[in-house]
Write an enzyme that holds these catalytic residues in place. Sequence first.
Site, PDB file in Angstrom:
ATOM      1  CG  HIS A 247     -89.039-117.480  22.423  1.00 23.87           C
ATOM      2  ND1 HIS A 247     -90.115-116.911  21.913  1.00 23.87           N
ATOM      3  CD2 HIS A 247     -88.199-117.907  21.437  1.00 23.87           C
ATOM      4  CE1 HIS A 247     -89.929-117.055  20.576  1.00 23.87           C
ATOM      5  NE2 HIS A 247     -89.280-117.827  19.999  1.00 23.87           N
ATOM      6  CE1 TYR A 367     -90.500-110.428  14.056  1.00 19.52           C
ATOM      7  CE2 TYR A 367     -91.752-112.242  14.026  1.00 19.52           C
ATOM      8  CZ  TYR A 367     -90.646-111.704  14.301  1.00 19.52           C
ATOM      9  OH  TYR A 367     -89.551-112.339  14.634  1.00 19.52           O
ATOM     10  CB  THR A 380     -86.140-115.694  13.586  1.00 17.71           C
ATOM     11  OG1 THR A 380     -86.144-114.739  14.650  1.00 17.71           O
ATOM     12  CG2 THR A 380     -86.543-116.897  14.313  1.00 17.71           C
TER      13      THR A 380
END
EC number: 2.3.1.21
Length: 545
Positions: A247, A367, A380
């Site tokens: 990620h 979230y 993000t």
Amino acid sequence: MLKWLTTSNYVSDWWEKYVYLRGRSSIMVNSNYYVLDAFTYMPCTNQLARAALFISNILKFKRDLDREEIEPITIRDTVPLCMAQYERLFTTTRIPGKECDTLEHHDYSSYIVVLRKGRYYQLSVYNRKGQILAPFEFENHLHWIVEDADRGDSASYEEEHLAAFTAEERHVWAAVRSEHFASGVNKESLDIIDKAIFVLSLDTETPKDLSSRGKALLHGNGYNRWFDKSFTLVLFPDGRAGLNCEHSWADAPVVAHMWEWVMCHETEDAYDEHGHNIRPESTTPRVATAAPHKLAWDFSPKLSEAIKTAVAKATTIINDLDLSILHHSKYGKDYMKHAKISPDAYVQMALQLAYYHDSNGETPLTYESSMTRLYKQGRTETVRPASVDAREFVRAMVNPSVTKEQRIQLLRKAGETHQNLYRDAMSGKGIDRHLFALYVVSQGLGVDSPFLKDALSRAWKLSTSQQPQQQTKLWEPEGKDRHKIGPGGGFGPVADDGYGTSYMFAGSHCLFAHVSSKISAKNTDSARFANNLERAFEELAALFR
């Protein structure tokens, strides 16, 4: 001011470093995520044939990306998004460090690495003229690899379980690399993996259902995925496919774009009646290709013990993961739009209601990720769906004295609030990344901030993310290509006692939700939450009947 002068984005490099690369726990489940293939579309059930075509299509996408021929992603065909994250899609590996990992990227590589039953093979993907091998050539090479890996002299325990190191705690893996992989044949073989375009895993076990396949892609058995690689392509014995993705280097929409392109370029006519890739009828001799090369290793007794420890730790993490995938087929985003509510806001309100049912009345710190790629090198921002208006709507839904009309009014108000929060996050008006950057500065200056510590240390009991179904114009998910719709992918829970939930609108009439949690948490149960989410969808739909 200095930060602004020296970087294109004041937060993205810090986010990558401190949120991802400085994390010391295992990246398996805790950071990596998975992507599934199409829900029903299966033009071929031959594992090696489909793997070969996917290799070919992925390399074609890479070729077009290198040539800058991939059409940029835009919003409403007008506003372009930053494509900087695509630079590390291929030939990228996360290298463990004692205190902080690094991302090692290579501009060029001519091979992939294939993993089968603990054996690692270097497979050249270009012929001697620099051309991508044809799918049938890849299939032939993969057939040779499987025969070699499956024969009697199986891999040693150490070789078979080697990849468990990539699921280890990062500082432990860093120490092992430094001591046992810094020279000799171990360094040579590890360098080959690090510099590969990507890793292909040819699995030997077939998951029994969609949720099992999600778990298999997210963690496998703990040692049949190279978790450090930018992505590992996984093919199951029944021909089903998916990805395990690291990620830190980029966010999920980048991988989803590539995967969508690859899936769109898979057609039934690529395979013959026996399920093999078609060999072109040509009188032109094929250009010679290099044979696969099996990697070699040298395992000392100390290294062997370290592998056993890594396997035990990975097994503990795997056994603690609870994953359930919900296919909600009663209605989709068209119904939500007809109700005059944003589909994303609708699902987020359903998630709030589901959590209320699941927890006997709690409101979770929630979230939701929003992309900030309207800005150069943006990644993000956090949307906080658990707003005051969302709480009031949920309370109204469980209050029998509130009328249906009042509930609808509160739902739409909460939906509008959520949409405004989402727009603010996309357009640089969010608060969480700014607070994060202030915290980094405060630490660098030696300034103690109780407020920032408290704001950034609270656990996200409900971590959510919407996945894009369509980013290209290559297909028509609402029309002739509806059969190629996929269920998306998922990730592990962020909090030990919370849920990780990703969702994807599969066309206009259904959606998929991936729910993860930890079995060791007494308050969570992924299947139960999925059922509560389905219940919430039904309760919301009943408002408009």
